[in-house]
Design a protein around this motif. Structure first.
Motif, PDB file in Angstrom:
ATOM      1  N   ASP A  87     -24.641  82.821  77.788  1.00 49.29           N
ATOM      2  CA  ASP A  87     -25.559  81.955  77.057  1.00 49.29           C
ATOM      3  C   ASP A  87     -26.105  80.840  77.940  1.00 49.29           C
ATOM      4  O   ASP A  87     -26.356  79.727  77.486  1.00 49.29           O
ATOM      5  CB  ASP A  87     -24.861  81.380  75.827  1.00 49.29           C
ATOM      6  CG  ASP A  87     -25.836  80.759  74.834  1.00 49.29           C
ATOM      7  OD1 ASP A  87     -26.992  81.230  74.781  1.00 49.29           O
ATOM      8  OD2 ASP A  87     -25.457  79.800  74.131  1.00 49.29           O
ATOM      9  N   GLY A  88     -26.230  81.124  79.243  1.00 52.63           N
ATOM     10  CA  GLY A  88     -26.780  80.149  80.177  1.00 52.63           C
ATOM     11  C   GLY A  88     -25.818  79.064  80.610  1.00 52.63           C
ATOM     12  O   GLY A  88     -26.210  78.137  81.337  1.00 52.63           O
ATOM     13  N   THR A  89     -24.552  79.154  80.203  1.00 53.06           N
ATOM     14  CA  THR A  89     -23.551  78.127  80.519  1.00 53.06           C
ATOM     15  C   THR A  89     -22.774  78.527  81.763  1.00 53.06           C
ATOM     16  O   THR A  89     -22.233  79.628  81.836  1.00 53.06           O
ATOM     17  CB  THR A  89     -22.583  77.923  79.348  1.00 53.06           C
ATOM     18  OG1 THR A  89     -23.329  77.559  78.184  1.00 53.06           O
ATOM     19  CG2 THR A  89     -21.573  76.835  79.665  1.00 53.06           C
ATOM     20  N   VAL A  90     -22.720  77.615  82.736  1.00 57.40           N
ATOM     21  CA  VAL A  90     -22.072  77.897  84.013  1.00 57.40           C
ATOM     22  C   VAL A  90     -21.069  76.789  84.321  1.00 57.40           C
ATOM     23  O   VAL A  90     -21.313  75.608  84.030  1.00 57.40           O
ATOM     24  CB  VAL A  90     -23.115  77.998  85.146  1.00 57.40           C
ATOM     25  CG1 VAL A  90     -22.443  78.153  86.503  1.00 57.40           C
ATOM     26  CG2 VAL A  90     -24.058  79.165  84.883  1.00 57.40           C
ATOM     27  N   VAL A  91     -19.944  77.167  84.924  1.00 57.41           N
ATOM     28  CA  VAL A  91     -18.946  76.206  85.389  1.00 57.41           C
ATOM     29  C   VAL A  91     -19.159  75.977  86.880  1.00 57.41           C
ATOM     30  O   VAL A  91     -19.152  76.928  87.673  1.00 57.41           O
ATOM     31  CB  VAL A  91     -17.512  76.719  85.152  1.00 57.41           C
ATOM     32  CG1 VAL A  91     -16.486  75.737  85.729  1.00 57.41           C
ATOM     33  CG2 VAL A  91     -17.262  76.953  83.672  1.00 57.41           C
ATOM     34  N   GLU A  92     -19.367  74.728  87.264  1.00 57.47           N
ATOM     35  CA  GLU A  92     -19.459  74.368  88.673  1.00 57.47           C
ATOM     36  C   GLU A  92     -18.163  73.669  89.077  1.00 57.47           C
ATOM     37  O   GLU A  92     -17.742  72.705  88.433  1.00 57.47           O
ATOM     38  CB  GLU A  92     -20.650  73.445  88.905  1.00 57.47           C
ATOM     39  CG  GLU A  92     -21.984  74.106  88.593  1.00 57.47           C
ATOM     40  CD  GLU A  92     -23.130  73.116  88.670  1.00 57.47           C
ATOM     41  OE1 GLU A  92     -23.447  72.663  89.787  1.00 57.47           O
ATOM     42  OE2 GLU A  92     -23.700  72.798  87.607  1.00 57.47           O
ATOM     43  N   SER A  93     -17.537  74.151  90.134  1.00 56.39           N
ATOM     44  CA  SER A  93     -16.250  73.650  90.590  1.00 56.39           C
ATOM     45  C   SER A  93     -16.435  72.782  91.828  1.00 56.39           C
ATOM     46  O   SER A  93     -17.012  73.235  92.823  1.00 56.39           O
ATOM     47  CB  SER A  93     -15.315  74.823  90.928  1.00 56.39           C
ATOM     48  OG  SER A  93     -15.154  75.678  89.809  1.00 56.39           O
TER      49      SER A  93
END
Length: 273
Positions: A87-93
């Motif tokens: 759904d276009g949601t990304v985790v940036e670490s």
């Protein structure tokens, strides 16, 4: 990459489990049949165990023997999970090597939420870019997890969320306390609070669809140390087991320290569970 490693070695795990069980080195030696000097050498990274020593310590400490021995042999390292949660949601670490700590941004092209903020401020600001920072949600308020908090707040009023027992540990214009089972809503992002005290009184996992930001409740192959004392150890492990490891196996786990993993990884490889 250097940051992609397990947070804990064999000696770390033995020390955490020993203290969690309320045992001295001498008491663990008596219970396991492994000499006290040898136990101390394991915890001090001065010696590697034999399989029989590892097994004896696992039995005395209530750890899974096969998984502890796998850790001792450096036999497992999880694969990096896909940061795309759909759904276009990304985790940036974002990683800060001196403290071996992670900070995260959960977001899309328009907005994001920071989960912990122990990474360098410039790196966090660069990653946020022109997006709206909707809020900062803390897994707990230890210094290594809030390193850049003041700098992030300098750009404007942003709400900071932390467990109600740790509100007094956070200095910010708008600090909002939450409790176990609460739902934090920031824009289209929703975090369910999974309270697992032990490392600190307010240490929590933050569950979003498909992932948990675990803070220092659990690490890949280990757990955060139960610093509140031995009386909290069983409750700490029980809360992680009931609230985090009961989720579907494919659930991604983004830890406060060490390599990311999944629920399935931990059920297969973590000697504490």
């Amino acid at each position: 990459m250097a940051e992609w490693m397990l947070e804990d070695e064999f000696g770390d795990v033995i020390g955490k489990a020993r203290r969690g069980n309320g045992l001295s080195v001498e008491e663990l030696a008596e219970a396991s049949g492994v000499e006290a000097a040898v136990v101390a050498a394991f915890e001090g990274y001065r010696r590697d165990p034999s399989e029989s020593e590892s097994g004896a310590l696992a039995e005395a400490l209530g750890l899974r023997a096969a998984q502890l021995w796998e850790l001792a042999q450096e036999g497992w390292l999880p694969q990096r999970p896909d940061p795309d949660l759909g759904d276009g949601t990304v985790v940036e670490s974002l990683y800060f090597a001196p403290d071996r700590v992670w900070a995260y941004l959960l977001g899309d092209g328009e907005s994001c939420v920071a989960i912990d903020c122990g990474a360098p401020l410039e790196e966090m600001l660069t990653a946020i870019g022109d997006r709206q920072l909707l809020g900062i949600v803390l897994t707990h308020a230890d210094a290594d997890h809030i390193y850049s908090l003041e700098g992030l707040l300098a750009g404007g009023a942003v709400p900071v969320y932390v467990h109600s027992s740790e509100v007094d540990r956070v200095s910010a214009p708008q600090v909002i306390g939450f409790d176990d089972g609460d739902l934090i809503e920031l824009g289209r992002y929703r975090f369910s609070v999974l309270h697992a005290p032990g490392h600190t009184s307010g240490c929590c996992g933050l569950h979003v669809p498909g992932a948990v930001f675990t803070g220092d409740t659990i690490f890949a192959g280990s757990v955060g140390g139960t610093r509140m004392g031995a009386s909290y150890y069983r409750g700490h492990l029980g809360a992680v087991r009931a609230k985090i490891l009961s989720l579907p196996g494919e659930t991604k786990l983004f830890h406060g320290h060490g390599a990311h993993s999944s629920v399935a990884d931990e059920l297969a490889h973590n000697c504490f569970f």
